[in-house]
Design a protein around this motif. Structure first.
Motif, PDB file in Angstrom:
ATOM      1  N   ILE A  14     -10.966   4.886 -28.302  1.00  0.00           N
ATOM      2  CA  ILE A  14     -10.982   4.968 -26.831  1.00  0.00           C
ATOM      3  C   ILE A  14     -11.721   3.759 -26.245  1.00  0.00           C
ATOM      4  O   ILE A  14     -11.333   3.231 -25.199  1.00  0.00           O
ATOM      5  N   THR A  15     -12.743   3.300 -26.937  1.00  0.00           N
ATOM      6  CA  THR A  15     -13.462   2.106 -26.447  1.00  0.00           C
ATOM      7  C   THR A  15     -12.506   0.908 -26.408  1.00  0.00           C
ATOM      8  O   THR A  15     -12.480   0.142 -25.432  1.00  0.00           O
ATOM      9  N   ARG A  75     -10.094   1.170 -23.477  1.00  0.00           N
ATOM     10  CA  ARG A  75     -10.683   0.876 -22.162  1.00  0.00           C
ATOM     11  C   ARG A  75     -10.721  -0.623 -21.870  1.00  0.00           C
ATOM     12  O   ARG A  75     -10.665  -1.033 -20.711  1.00  0.00           O
ATOM     13  N   ASP A  76     -10.838  -1.424 -22.936  1.00  0.00           N
ATOM     14  CA  ASP A  76     -11.028  -2.877 -22.786  1.00  0.00           C
ATOM     15  C   ASP A  76      -9.882  -3.478 -21.977  1.00  0.00           C
ATOM     16  O   ASP A  76      -8.717  -3.355 -22.358  1.00  0.00           O
ATOM     17  N   LYS A  77     -10.216  -4.158 -20.879  1.00  0.00           N
ATOM     18  CA  LYS A  77      -9.172  -4.701 -19.999  1.00  0.00           C
ATOM     19  C   LYS A  77      -8.359  -5.787 -20.692  1.00  0.00           C
ATOM     20  O   LYS A  77      -7.263  -6.118 -20.256  1.00  0.00           O
ATOM     21  N   MET A  82      -4.424  10.703 -18.585  1.00  0.00           N
ATOM     22  CA  MET A  82      -5.451  10.709 -17.545  1.00  0.00           C
ATOM     23  C   MET A  82      -5.493  12.022 -16.764  1.00  0.00           C
ATOM     24  O   MET A  82      -4.472  12.512 -16.279  1.00  0.00           O
ATOM     25  N   ILE A 104      -8.629  10.636 -21.226  1.00  0.00           N
ATOM     26  CA  ILE A 104      -9.837  10.485 -20.405  1.00  0.00           C
ATOM     27  C   ILE A 104      -9.759  11.441 -19.218  1.00  0.00           C
ATOM     28  O   ILE A 104      -8.737  11.507 -18.515  1.00  0.00           O
ATOM     29  N   ASP A 157     -15.475  11.243 -18.409  1.00  0.00           N
ATOM     30  CA  ASP A 157     -16.111  10.104 -17.740  1.00  0.00           C
ATOM     31  C   ASP A 157     -17.004  10.545 -16.596  1.00  0.00           C
ATOM     32  O   ASP A 157     -17.206  11.744 -16.354  1.00  0.00           O
ATOM     33  N   PRO A 190     -15.825   5.088 -15.794  1.00  0.00           N
ATOM     34  CA  PRO A 190     -15.283   3.742 -16.008  1.00  0.00           C
ATOM     35  C   PRO A 190     -13.783   3.714 -16.337  1.00  0.00           C
ATOM     36  O   PRO A 190     -13.121   2.731 -16.046  1.00  0.00           O
ATOM     37  N   GLY A 191     -13.240   4.750 -16.948  1.00  0.00           N
ATOM     38  CA  GLY A 191     -11.799   4.871 -17.144  1.00  0.00           C
ATOM     39  C   GLY A 191     -11.180   3.762 -17.965  1.00  0.00           C
ATOM     40  O   GLY A 191     -11.836   3.148 -18.829  1.00  0.00           O
ATOM     41  N   LEU A 192      -9.908   3.500 -17.669  1.00  0.00           N
ATOM     42  CA  LEU A 192      -9.196   2.410 -18.349  1.00  0.00           C
ATOM     43  C   LEU A 192      -8.189   1.752 -17.428  1.00  0.00           C
ATOM     44  O   LEU A 192      -7.347   0.968 -17.855  1.00  0.00           O
ATOM     45  N   ARG A 231      -0.495   0.139 -17.937  1.00  0.00           N
ATOM     46  CA  ARG A 231      -0.986  -0.532 -19.156  1.00  0.00           C
ATOM     47  C   ARG A 231      -0.101  -0.199 -20.362  1.00  0.00           C
ATOM     48  O   ARG A 231       0.097  -1.023 -21.240  1.00  0.00           O
TER      49      ARG A 231
END
Ligand SMILES: O=P(O)(O)OC[C@H]1O[C@H](OP(=O)(O)OP(=O)(O)O)[C@H](O)[C@@H]1O
Ligand SMILES: O=c1cc[nH]c(=O)[nH]1
Ligand SMILES: [Mg+2]
Length: 208
Positions: free
Chosen positions: A16-17, A20-22, A132, A160, A184, A195-197, A203
């Motif tokens: 999940i981390t 999230r990374d843009k 989501m 999330i 979150d 912070p979401g994604l 995406r």
């Protein structure tokens, strides 16, 4: 009141981390959604009921167990589509329903554009999938449709969730347990998860 299961499996947390990374590109984003849904699917099916089933091994007869109720997986379009293959991998006999909803960009209210469910959805254990859970409007509306068709055993799997969405779901559907990869902090003014994604559908399909 429904239960909220927040995943703590290290592989799910790690993936999940990355999600999230843009800077995670579309291809990797899609792969991660699939991998997370697979791991979450395992957790979200842990309490499925079993019934006795006689089986004859090459050695002898015995009474084993099998899943009591057939399963339906229902993605909320578009982004939920990214989680379907993973569930089909672990439950190949599942039938698939589709519910098309998008959030109006001004009001954040869900707008319906498609609904096709298995005819026997009322006899199935239903797993609704959507990455989501933000305000909860989309999930609540989707589960309303599914209940209108007579289904009683429904669970929601999202990657999330925002506390606002969980509260909204628990109010509207107190019988539906929620399995989320991460819970979150909040929603922002535009009703995006913080912070979401970002926008999961954009995406996943590269429509940013
Ligand atoms: O809890 P809510 O406030 O209803 O928000 C969550 C919904 O928003 C996103 O879909 P979106 O409307 O962006 O549609 P898309 O999947 O087609 O991009 C997401 O995939 C959920 O369905
Ligand atoms: O943060 C959010 C909220 C709704 N829908 C998304 O895709 N992302
Ligand atoms: Mg979207």
């Amino acid at each position: 009141m429904s239960k909220v299961h927040v995943m703590d499996h290290p592989l799910i947390v790690h993936k999940i981390t990355k999600l999230r990374d843009k800077d995670t590109p579309v291809k990797e984003f899609r792969e991660l959604v699939n991998e997370i849904a697979l791991l979450m699917g395992y957790e979200a099916t842990r309490d499925l009921k079993l019934v006795d089933k006689e089986v004859e091994t090459p050695i002898t007869k015995m009474v084993g167990k099998e899943i009591a109720k057939p399963i339906a997986v229902v993605p909320i379009l578009r982004a939920g589509l990214g989680m379907v293959d993973a569930i089909m991998n672990i439950v190949p006999s599942a039938k698939v329903g589709h519910i098309g909803l998008y959030r109006d960009h001004e009001t954040a209210q869900p707008v319906e554009y498609y609904c096709k469910l298995p005819v026997d959805v009322d006899k199935r254990e239903v797993i609704v999938v959507d990455p989501m859970l933000a305000t909860g409007g989309s999930s609540v509306a989707a589960i309303d449709f599914i209940k209108q068709r007579g289904a009683k055993d429904i669970r929601l799997m999202c990657i999330i969730a925002a506390p606002e969405g969980v509260e909204c779901m628990q109010k509207a559907h107190p019988d539906v347990d929620i399995y989320c990869g991460a819970l979150d902090e909040k929603l922002n003014e535009a009703k995006y998860i913080v912070p979401g994604l970002g926008d999961a559908g954009d995406r996943l399909f590269g429509t940013l």
